[in-house]
Every structure is written in C-alpha cells, then in structure tokens.
Motif scaffolding. Structure first.
Motif, mmCIF file in Angstrom:
data_model
loop_
_atom_site.group_PDB
_atom_site.id
_atom_site.type_symbol
_atom_site.label_atom_id
_atom_site.label_comp_id
_atom_site.label_asym_id
_atom_site.label_seq_id
_atom_site.Cartn_x
_atom_site.Cartn_y
_atom_site.Cartn_z
ATOM 1 N N THR A 49 1.031 4.215 -8.503
ATOM 2 C CA THR A 49 0.924 4.158 -7.045
ATOM 3 C C THR A 49 -0.230 3.238 -6.667
ATOM 4 O O THR A 49 -1.341 3.361 -7.194
ATOM 5 N N TYR A 107 0.853 -1.202 0.000
ATOM 6 C CA TYR A 107 0.000 0.000 0.000
ATOM 7 C C TYR A 107 0.885 1.248 0.000
ATOM 8 O O TYR A 107 1.793 1.391 0.823
ATOM 9 N N GLY A 108 0.624 2.138 -0.939
ATOM 10 C CA GLY A 108 1.404 3.364 -1.065
ATOM 11 C C GLY A 108 2.689 3.205 -1.850
ATOM 12 O O GLY A 108 3.365 4.199 -2.158
ATOM 13 N N SER A 115 -2.787 2.424 -4.162
ATOM 14 C CA SER A 115 -3.498 2.994 -3.017
ATOM 15 C C SER A 115 -4.993 2.939 -3.307
ATOM 16 O O SER A 115 -5.422 2.295 -4.268
ATOM 17 N N TYR A 127 -7.774 -1.191 -3.702
ATOM 18 C CA TYR A 127 -6.320 -1.402 -3.688
ATOM 19 C C TYR A 127 -5.957 -2.811 -4.132
ATOM 20 O O TYR A 127 -5.073 -3.001 -4.973
ATOM 21 N N LYS A 154 -6.711 3.515 2.825
ATOM 22 C CA LYS A 154 -6.230 2.297 3.485
ATOM 23 C C LYS A 154 -6.464 1.102 2.571
ATOM 24 O O LYS A 154 -7.252 1.187 1.615
#
Length: 536
Positions: free
Chosen positions: A235, A199-200, A237, A247, A242
């Motif tokens: 990216t 994530y991220g 996300s 995601y 969250k």
C-alpha cells in the motif's frame, strides 16, 4: 543517373525521433525467463520487430547505475568518461564525490542538497545527443527523464535537458544548469498533482498465482518485516495520512514511479513537439526507468516481486509505444532499449542452490588489512579510505616513512587475496603500467579504472559474493556476467533488420550505431563498433 537516383531513393530517411530506454537493473536473463508471459506490444514487440542481441554486456568492471548510464550514449568506458561509480572518494582531498553533483547549480523550485545531482560536470566526454545538436546547429532537441538524477543527467549529456523525480514534492524538475525556468508544458503537467493519484493504491500481483510458481520463496529472499510492509499487497501511503515525502519515496519500489516517468515522457513529447522538427532534424528522448533496480535490490531477480514488476513494465511499454505510434509514428521512430547493469541472486537464495555465496563486510576487511600493514610496516592506517570496490592508500605516510609504494601495494594485495570472499586484487602500479593478466576480469577492471580519480587497490569478490551485510536483498557491481549481461534491443523498421543476434555486443556499441544511422560524428571517446549486422 537513373541507377544513382534509385539508390538515393532507397536510402531511408533519418528517424524523426530516437527513443533511448534504459531499464535500471534489468538482467538479460529476466527477459528470457519471463518472455512467454509478456503481452504483444512491449518487450515482445522489441523482440519480434527489432534486433535483439542476447550476448550484450556492460563491458566494464564496476557495474553500477551511473557507470552504465554513462556508457549508453557516450560509447565510452569509465577510464575516459570519468564516471567511475555512483559515489567515490576524491584521492586529492579525500572528499566524497557524487557522480552528478555540482554545487554551482540547484533544482528549479525544489530543495537542493549539496550532494544532489544537478549537472553533468563530472562527465568528461560527449554523447550522441551532444554531437547531434552540434551537427544540427542546435535544432535537434534532447530531452531526458528519470526517477534518478544520474539516470536523466548522464543520458542528456552536456547540451540536452534533464528532468528528475523529486522525492520531496513528487514533481519532475530540472536544474539551473539546463534552464532558468521550467517550460509551460512542465508546469501544466504538474498543475493537478498527478503524482498523488497513487496514494492509497495497492500493488498486487498482475497474473494468476500459477504464473509465479517457479519464483523464489518470499521468506528466503526477504524475511518478513514486523509490519508486513515487504509483502503483497503493498500500500502506497504515509503516516501523515496524505501525500508527502514518505509516500513519494515509497513509489520507487513498485510499478507506479515508472508509470509516472512514462507519463511525463509523453508530456515532453507533446510539449516539446519531439519528432516534429523540420525534415532531416532528429530529436532524442531518453527515458531511464528506475524502479526495477529498487525492486531487485529489495527482493532479488528471482523473486515474484521482480517477476511481477517486469510484467507490469512490459504493459507500460506497450502503451507507450502505442502513444508514439499515434503521435510520431513508429516508422519515424528508432527505439533502443538496454539496461545499466544486471543483478545477482540474493546470497541466501544462491546458498540454497549449493553455491558459495556470502556478503563481504568492507569495514571488517579494512580493519584486517590495516592490522596486517601495521604489523608489516610499523605504520597505522596505511589503508585509510574505502571507496567500493577500492582501497585508497596513504601514499603521503608511505613516503614519509621511507617505504616503497609498490612494496606496500603488493603486500596489501597478497594479504587481501587470502581474505575470505576475495577473488583477486589489482594494484595502482599494475593498472598504471598496464601490467594486467590476460583475462576478461582484468580487462573489464582496467576499463573501469581512471588514473586520476580511482582508488589504489581494486578488489574483485569471488563469484556470488558481494560487498555488504545483513540478511536480505542483493546488490550489483561486479564484472561477472550476471551483472554485465543486459538487454540490447533496437527497433525501427526502415533502419533495422529484425532478428535474434548471437554476436557479442556491448552497450558502448549503441552510440556508434546511432551515430552511423544519424550520419553524425561519433562521440569523442566512443570505442564501440557499429552493429552492422542489424542494419538494413
């Protein structure tokens, strides 16, 4: 006696573990085009230390994921194994069918929709794993894992155990077809939610810019989205801020789902103690790596996105082989790598190279066909369902109106062969009677057609054309070599002679070759040959 003893001792022991790797949507030409940029331990290890068949094909006419995966370990063609596409229309009740759906079973601890893949109920034949478990009295273990349900289920066969990535939770889960509850190792693997570690994170090019100089222009293969979401850096996300279903769904297009799939495969090797059965008992690990298909659909095999993804996958495979070497030992392991289908170029890219390449809108085709049949026979909607690449005819209405079935079929076929983008059409009467031309295309389409569940008019587009619409990305499914020519590599020093083999080979040859090495009977409908030229 001494000579007999010497002969027996020179016969290599059976492998402790067979690893079957299927890279979803990998054309053979990409292995060649990017070969010099691979590291030492992944694809290059297979090329240098294994047998590589450069002229290997998924030798059926509808080259899609489910059909290709079914071929790998059954050694059979669709007309026997019954997986004719990813989705089709049941001609008896006109209900949509998903290749691995089975409403009698649900995912364990996960939400399940009616159309989700939960069992191999539609697979009509046995696999190498099924025959191995039969021969070993069920002592052999067959474990498979994939991002796609069909990727895992069709490798697992009837008696293995499949694990599938869940888009809603990010877990790898099985279904009630295989077990009543997950083993402890699966629960331990997910305890710290490893799926959230990306994530991220961003996906950026692995190599220097100069390495991608020969790739297609991004704007040609995939015009930029307004938010720039289809450009490097990507990216991972979600709008919620969250990890969530948005995601987890994004992970399919890029390197991280494959990384997780191989991580879970390691957990399966350790948790199930694969390759550590008593002497003479072989286990099977099937791993279907889904992401290359998503990347190629989005950007085409000529893109730097596809190029970079393959380089990253190469490094992942190297790490995975190192793990197997340390745990099971590569001299105890037989590795097969292939693909379920290849990929054509994006039509707009093909056009830039002066090819006649376009997208064929099936809804417009169906409308034009029905108008022709209405004018010819005075009946509405005689072509009443589209099931790519096939048309289902309304035989009940044809009978009620006193029309002749073959006359309607032939009229429809003649019209369709004048339609822009159509190369040829085969009718049910032709396919049922085997009255097919003596051509490669006809042979592949005959193999792909199942008498009980396939459509009535099977359409083949012209080369470089494809069914669909829009102005970005590409798709597969034709009998042409860009869709059929896939990697076929087998590595295992005690059993396999390394080398580049130019002989024609098919993916259906994998099953009889493995059966020969494992000394078991071939799967029930296997039609491939043993690749004897590559055996020690």
């Amino acid at each position: 006696m001494a000579a007999a003893d010497k002969s027996a001792s020179s016969t290599p022991a059976q492998p402790k573990l067979v690893v079957v790797l299927v890279v979803d949507g990998l054309p053979q030409e990409q292995i060649q085009r990017y070969r010099e940029q691979f590291g030492q331990g992944g694809f290059r290890r297979l090329l240098d230390q294994g047998a590589w068949f450069g002229n290997a094909h998924q030798a059926h006419g509808i080259t899609v994921t489910a059909v290709g995966h079914a071929a790998v370990l059954t050694g059979a063609y669709p007309y026997q194994h019954g997986i004719i596409s990813n989705n089709w229309i049941d001609p008896n009740n006109l209900a949509p069918v998903y290749c691995t759906q089975d409403t009698a079973h649900t995912y364990l601890g996960e939400d399940t929709r009616n159309e989700d893949g939960t069992s191999p109920a539609n697979l009509r034949v046995s696999t190498v794993g099924d025959e191995l478990r039969y021969a070993s009295g069920n002592r052999s273990k067959v474990i498979t894992v994939s991002g796609k349900d069909r990727g895992a289920i069709l490798l697992a066969g009837k008696t293995g155990s499949a694990y599938i990535f869940m888009k809603k939770s990010g877990n790898f889960a099985s279904s009630s077809y295989y077990m009543q509850s997950h083993p402890e190792w699966q629960k331990a693997y997910h305890a710290n939610k490893p799926q959230d570690r990306f994530y991220g994170k961003q996906w950026t090019p692995l190599l220097a810019d100069a390495a991608y100089a020969s790739d297609a222009d991004d704007n040609l293969v995939a015009p930029a989205l307004a938010d720039g979401g289809n450009r490097f850096p990507y990216t991972y996300s979600s709008k919620s801020g969250k990890p969530d279903a948005e995601y987890y769904g994004k992970l399919f297009t890029g390197p991280y789902l494959d990384e997780m799939t191989l991580d879970f495969a390691r957990a399966a090797v350790a948790g199930e103690q694969l390759g550590r059965n008593p002497a003479g008992v072989t286990d099977v690990l099937g791993v279907s790596l889904s992401s290359h298909d998503y990347v190629n659909h989005s950007y085409g095999p000529e893109s730097r996105m596809s190029h970079d993804h393959l380089q990253r996958l190469d490094r992942m495979l190297a790490n995975f082989f190192d793990y197997l070497d340390k745990t099971v030992g590569m001299d105890n392991t037989l590795v097969v790598l292939t693909a379920d289908h290849g990929f054509p170029n994006v039509p707009e890219f093909a056009q830039s190279r002066k090819f006649d390449a376009q997208r064929l809108d099936s809804s417009k085709l169906m409308s034009a066909l029905n108008q022709h049949l209405s004018e010819k026979f005075g009946a509405d909607k005689l072509a009443y369902k589209w099931s790519v690449p096939s048309v289902l005819l309304d035989y009940k209405q044809i009978e009620q109106k006193g029309l002749k079935r073959e006359e309607v079929e032939n009229s429809a076929a003649r019209f369709l062969m004048t339609y822009n983008g159509v190369a040829t059409v085969y009718t049910r009467s032709q396919l049922e009677n085997g009255a097919m031309p003596d051509t490669r295309t006809a042979k592949l389409m005959q193999r792909a057609w199942h008498r009980q569940i396939s459509g009535d008019l099977v359409i083949v587009t012209k080369p470089f054309w494809q069914f669909g619409s829009g102005n970005r990305g590409t798709t597969h499914g034709s009998p042409y070599t860009y869709d059929s020519n896939v990697p076929l590599m087998i590595m295992g020093k005690p059993w396999i002679k390394a080398g580049a083999y130019g002989q024609y080979a098919e993916v259906v040859d994998i099953a009889p070759t493995l059966s020969h090495i494992l000394r078991i009977r071939p799967p029930a409908a296997s039609e491939g040959r043993v690749l004897t030229e590559s055996l020690r």
